[in-house]
Design a protein around this motif. Sequence first.
Motif, PDB file in Angstrom:
ATOM      1  N   ALA A   1      -9.302   3.860  -2.724  1.00  0.00           N
ATOM      2  CA  ALA A   1      -8.617   5.150  -2.620  1.00  0.00           C
ATOM      3  C   ALA A   1      -9.368   6.233  -3.367  1.00  0.00           C
ATOM      4  O   ALA A   1      -8.779   7.091  -4.016  1.00  0.00           O
TER       5      ALA A   1
ATOM      6  N   ALA B   1      -7.473   0.347   3.063  1.00  0.00           N
ATOM      7  CA  ALA B   1      -7.830   1.557   3.804  1.00  0.00           C
ATOM      8  C   ALA B   1      -6.632   2.474   3.993  1.00  0.00           C
ATOM      9  O   ALA B   1      -6.784   3.691   4.143  1.00  0.00           O
ATOM     10  N   ARG B   2      -5.418   1.907   3.976  1.00  0.00           N
ATOM     11  CA  ARG B   2      -4.200   2.703   4.167  1.00  0.00           C
ATOM     12  C   ARG B   2      -3.763   3.419   2.896  1.00  0.00           C
ATOM     13  O   ARG B   2      -2.907   4.303   2.952  1.00  0.00           O
ATOM     14  N   LEU B   3      -4.309   3.024   1.755  1.00  0.00           N
ATOM     15  CA  LEU B   3      -3.879   3.630   0.500  1.00  0.00           C
ATOM     16  C   LEU B   3      -4.156   5.130   0.489  1.00  0.00           C
ATOM     17  O   LEU B   3      -5.231   5.579   0.875  1.00  0.00           O
ATOM     18  N   THR B   4      -3.165   5.889   0.045  1.00  0.00           N
ATOM     19  CA  THR B   4      -3.365   7.323  -0.142  1.00  0.00           C
ATOM     20  C   THR B   4      -4.401   7.518  -1.244  1.00  0.00           C
ATOM     21  O   THR B   4      -4.387   6.805  -2.260  1.00  0.00           O
TER      22      THR B   4
ATOM     23  N   ARG C   1      -7.547  -3.811   5.597  1.00  0.00           N
ATOM     24  CA  ARG C   1      -6.682  -2.862   6.307  1.00  0.00           C
ATOM     25  C   ARG C   1      -5.717  -2.159   5.348  1.00  0.00           C
ATOM     26  O   ARG C   1      -5.532  -0.946   5.424  1.00  0.00           O
ATOM     27  N   GLN C   2      -5.139  -2.916   4.435  1.00  0.00           N
ATOM     28  CA  GLN C   2      -4.168  -2.335   3.508  1.00  0.00           C
ATOM     29  C   GLN C   2      -4.839  -1.392   2.515  1.00  0.00           C
ATOM     30  O   GLN C   2      -4.285  -0.334   2.190  1.00  0.00           O
TER      31      GLN C   2
ATOM     32  N   PRO D   1       0.794  -1.230   0.000  1.00  0.00           N
ATOM     33  CA  PRO D   1       0.000   0.000   0.000  1.00  0.00           C
ATOM     34  C   PRO D   1       0.824   1.276   0.000  1.00  0.00           C
ATOM     35  O   PRO D   1       0.302   2.352  -0.277  1.00  0.00           O
ATOM     36  N   GLY D   2       2.113   1.187   0.316  1.00  0.00           N
ATOM     37  CA  GLY D   2       2.941   2.388   0.344  1.00  0.00           C
ATOM     38  C   GLY D   2       3.450   2.809  -1.020  1.00  0.00           C
ATOM     39  O   GLY D   2       4.119   3.839  -1.136  1.00  0.00           O
TER      40      GLY D   2
END
Length: 377
Positions: A155, A260-263, A257-258, A40-41
């Motif tokens: 996203a 949801a972390r996406l910019t 979870r991943q 996700p980063g």
Amino acid sequence: MPLPRTRGTALRQRLAELRGPEVPAKALDARALAALAANPGCARRAILDGAGVNKAAVASALGSPSAFGQSQFALTRGNAFEAKVKADGGAELLRLVHDKLDRSAEPPADARVPDLTAAGPQGRTARTELELREAAAHPGAWTLLDHPMLALDVAGSPAFLEPDAVVVHPDGSWTVVEIKSFPLLDGSADPAKVGAAARQAAVYVLALEEVAARLGADGAPAPRVRHRVLLVCPRDFSNLPAASAVDIRKQRAVTARQLARLTRIEDIADALPEGTCFSPELPAEELTAAVESVPATYAPECLSACELAFHCRARSRQEGAVTALGRPLRAELGGLTTVEDVLAAARGEAGDPDDPAVAALRRAAALRAEALEAACR
């Protein structure tokens, strides 16, 4: 939650500009979403996938063609196997679902197989939801949805997903079916391939849960989306179907979870220089500058999941990034992000001696020096 109309229209126009004039968008499928959720980063992959850029064509234009993807032979074999599994109105497929997941229900004698044909992905998504609503309103029968279309917000941008099949059980619950061409040998399959299929199925389950929530918003109980999916593969070295129930609760939780972390894709797009375009038709220098304007988070796992992996690996090695050696090592080294930093810390030229990573490196360097000295005696 869909974007407001004006905001969503502006984002679509912006993404079309990034993709290039007259370049058709490449659909974001569950396989790509599962890979994106695993990293996700990586803003580079997020914006390229969100804009519908053909990353394989971009990789070739950059001089780092991708070896990622299925061969035409594998696709043809997979399509033939799927057609065999779904023949006769999906009788064999429904028998496998009943045998592996719902033996307490009545055998699927006369299952309903609705036509999901509609214009465009939005039309097919609406048609799928309508048929799921219809099945929920009339429990007690089996329903097979062949290649339904689901939508999932990723996203801030919608992704349209097409599972191989979704089965509605007589109790109203829903099961995702994944049909793969790799074999089940003596009842088990390659763990890596099963894991990839489970992550892909988890994306479909998340999309189905959004549909179930909307159906439950009318006051009726929301249908239950089962967290055990059916994986159908050829048995041994034959073309006969075999099936296994796969619990994807862990993959579903990690993927949710991943994602949801996406910019948000619009935030990445807004940060790009004016006029940025990722069209493969651009001159190599201009395309390279556009791709490099978006930060990437490379790891060796990308080699099996992303068409741009070879390009990003080369850049990561040029920069001396420790992530090129693997995420576990990167996590162990803490604030030491480059190979140069690591070597300087090991030699005692830089780094905080109280840092556990620095202390471990210096201890390892001292042990290495002792071993070399002893070997030279």
